[in-house]
Design a protein around this motif. Sequence first.
Motif, PDB file in Angstrom:
ATOM      1  N   PRO A 178       0.831  -1.203   0.000  1.00 15.89           N
ATOM      2  CA  PRO A 178       0.000   0.000   0.000  1.00 15.89           C
ATOM      3  C   PRO A 178       0.864   1.250   0.000  1.00 15.89           C
ATOM      4  O   PRO A 178       2.013   1.225   0.436  1.00 15.89           O
ATOM      5  CB  PRO A 178      -0.796  -0.133   1.307  1.00 15.89           C
ATOM      6  N   ILE A 179       0.275   2.341  -0.460  1.00 15.61           N
ATOM      7  CA  ILE A 179       1.070   3.541  -0.693  1.00 15.61           C
ATOM      8  C   ILE A 179       1.720   4.067   0.576  1.00 15.61           C
ATOM      9  O   ILE A 179       2.811   4.645   0.535  1.00 15.61           O
ATOM     10  CB  ILE A 179       0.171   4.627  -1.342  1.00 15.61           C
ATOM     11  N   SER A 192       3.909  11.918  -3.942  1.00 13.70           N
ATOM     12  CA  SER A 192       4.101  12.343  -2.559  1.00 13.70           C
ATOM     13  C   SER A 192       2.751  12.241  -1.848  1.00 13.70           C
ATOM     14  O   SER A 192       1.852  13.055  -2.091  1.00 13.70           O
ATOM     15  CB  SER A 192       4.630  13.778  -2.517  1.00 13.70           C
ATOM     16  N   PRO A 193       2.563  11.231  -1.004  1.00 12.55           N
ATOM     17  CA  PRO A 193       1.268  11.045  -0.336  1.00 12.55           C
ATOM     18  C   PRO A 193       0.939  12.215   0.591  1.00 12.55           C
ATOM     19  O   PRO A 193       1.807  12.785   1.247  1.00 12.55           O
ATOM     20  CB  PRO A 193       1.462   9.748   0.459  1.00 12.55           C
ATOM     21  N   LEU A 200      -4.937  10.888   2.442  1.00 11.70           N
ATOM     22  CA  LEU A 200      -6.027  11.693   1.897  1.00 11.70           C
ATOM     23  C   LEU A 200      -5.946  11.801   0.380  1.00 11.70           C
ATOM     24  O   LEU A 200      -6.966  11.938  -0.291  1.00 11.70           O
ATOM     25  CB  LEU A 200      -5.991  13.100   2.505  1.00 11.70           C
ATOM     26  N   GLY A 201      -4.764  11.765  -0.118  1.00  8.89           N
ATOM     27  CA  GLY A 201      -4.571  11.899  -1.554  1.00  8.89           C
ATOM     28  C   GLY A 201      -3.095  11.831  -1.909  1.00  8.89           C
ATOM     29  O   GLY A 201      -2.249  11.488  -1.074  1.00  8.89           O
ATOM     30  N   VAL A 202      -2.807  12.172  -3.150  1.00  8.02           N
ATOM     31  CA  VAL A 202      -1.433  12.077  -3.651  1.00  8.02           C
ATOM     32  C   VAL A 202      -1.148  13.263  -4.550  1.00  8.02           C
ATOM     33  O   VAL A 202      -1.988  13.653  -5.386  1.00  8.02           O
ATOM     34  CB  VAL A 202      -1.234  10.766  -4.448  1.00  8.02           C
ATOM     35  N   ILE A 203       0.035  13.837  -4.379  1.00  7.49           N
ATOM     36  CA  ILE A 203       0.551  14.810  -5.339  1.00  7.49           C
ATOM     37  C   ILE A 203       1.493  14.065  -6.275  1.00  7.49           C
ATOM     38  O   ILE A 203       2.447  13.427  -5.826  1.00  7.49           O
ATOM     39  CB  ILE A 203       1.293  15.967  -4.637  1.00  7.49           C
ATOM     40  N   ASP A 204       1.216  14.125  -7.548  1.00  3.23           N
ATOM     41  CA  ASP A 204       1.995  13.402  -8.557  1.00  3.23           C
ATOM     42  C   ASP A 204       2.656  14.406  -9.492  1.00  3.23           C
ATOM     43  O   ASP A 204       1.962  15.229 -10.106  1.00  3.23           O
ATOM     44  CB  ASP A 204       1.089  12.450  -9.346  1.00  3.23           C
TER      45      ASP A 204
END
Length: 268
Positions: free
Chosen positions: A128-129, A154-155, A177-181
């Motif tokens: 998992p991330i 970057s999670p 909560l989310g990811v910056i890609d």
Amino acid sequence: MHERRIKWYQALSVKLVLSLGLASIIVMATFTYVLFNTHRKHLMNEVIRGATQFSETVKRSTYHDMLRDQRDNVYRIMETIGDQEGIEKVRIFNKDGRIMFSTAKAEQGELVDKRAEACYACHSIEKPIERLETGERTRIFMSRDGSRVLGMISPIYNEKSCYTASCHYHPMGQKVLGVIDIGMSLERIDNEMGHTRRFMIAFTICAILGISFMMGVLIQRYVNRPIRRLVSGTQMISEGNLIGHIETNTRDEICLLYTSPSPRDRTR
């Protein structure tokens, strides 16, 4: 008496030059290959380290706006980052994998294709991330124009300031909560590596030619020339000329072949 002659490719000097030249090619090619791969790995590690720092900087610069749920400010920052040279794409995914923002406007609102090569590391079931190491958060894939792109995720973790905020509540048990890609072009790196590869190949070829030339000169001087004199002298003796003298200026094993045994040694 029939004089035996050998062909040029049967000469000892030719065999020595070819053998030593082949050995030089193997050694130099192996050295060049190892050196180039080491340089490439070191350069890629530096690029990944820089991409990691850049990604964390982006996340920190948008932290307060994300905390206050000021999405317009976050997206404006992302747009500015995406306009920088070498940045292919900047995206934000939510926890469900939906693209909430992307500098490629056409894909906003779509779900990330988890089966795509560029997303495999992020959505691996076994890892998992939140468990991925820094190096596993990077992937290299091909863009539509055929150039390589380094993707760095970057999670966005659910910190205490997030799940206790009054503006947008997140469950405490939710880890990510989310990811910056961020996608960074590797075109400059690939061009540099191509230049380095061409230089090292040219240098290796020149080194092999130079070494082969020097070996040829030394073999001609210290091996081929004395042996030719010795062959000429033995042919002269075989023809009955026992008073001839074979000149030599060597002081090695070949010199012993020039030395005739004394009459006393012949009677033994």
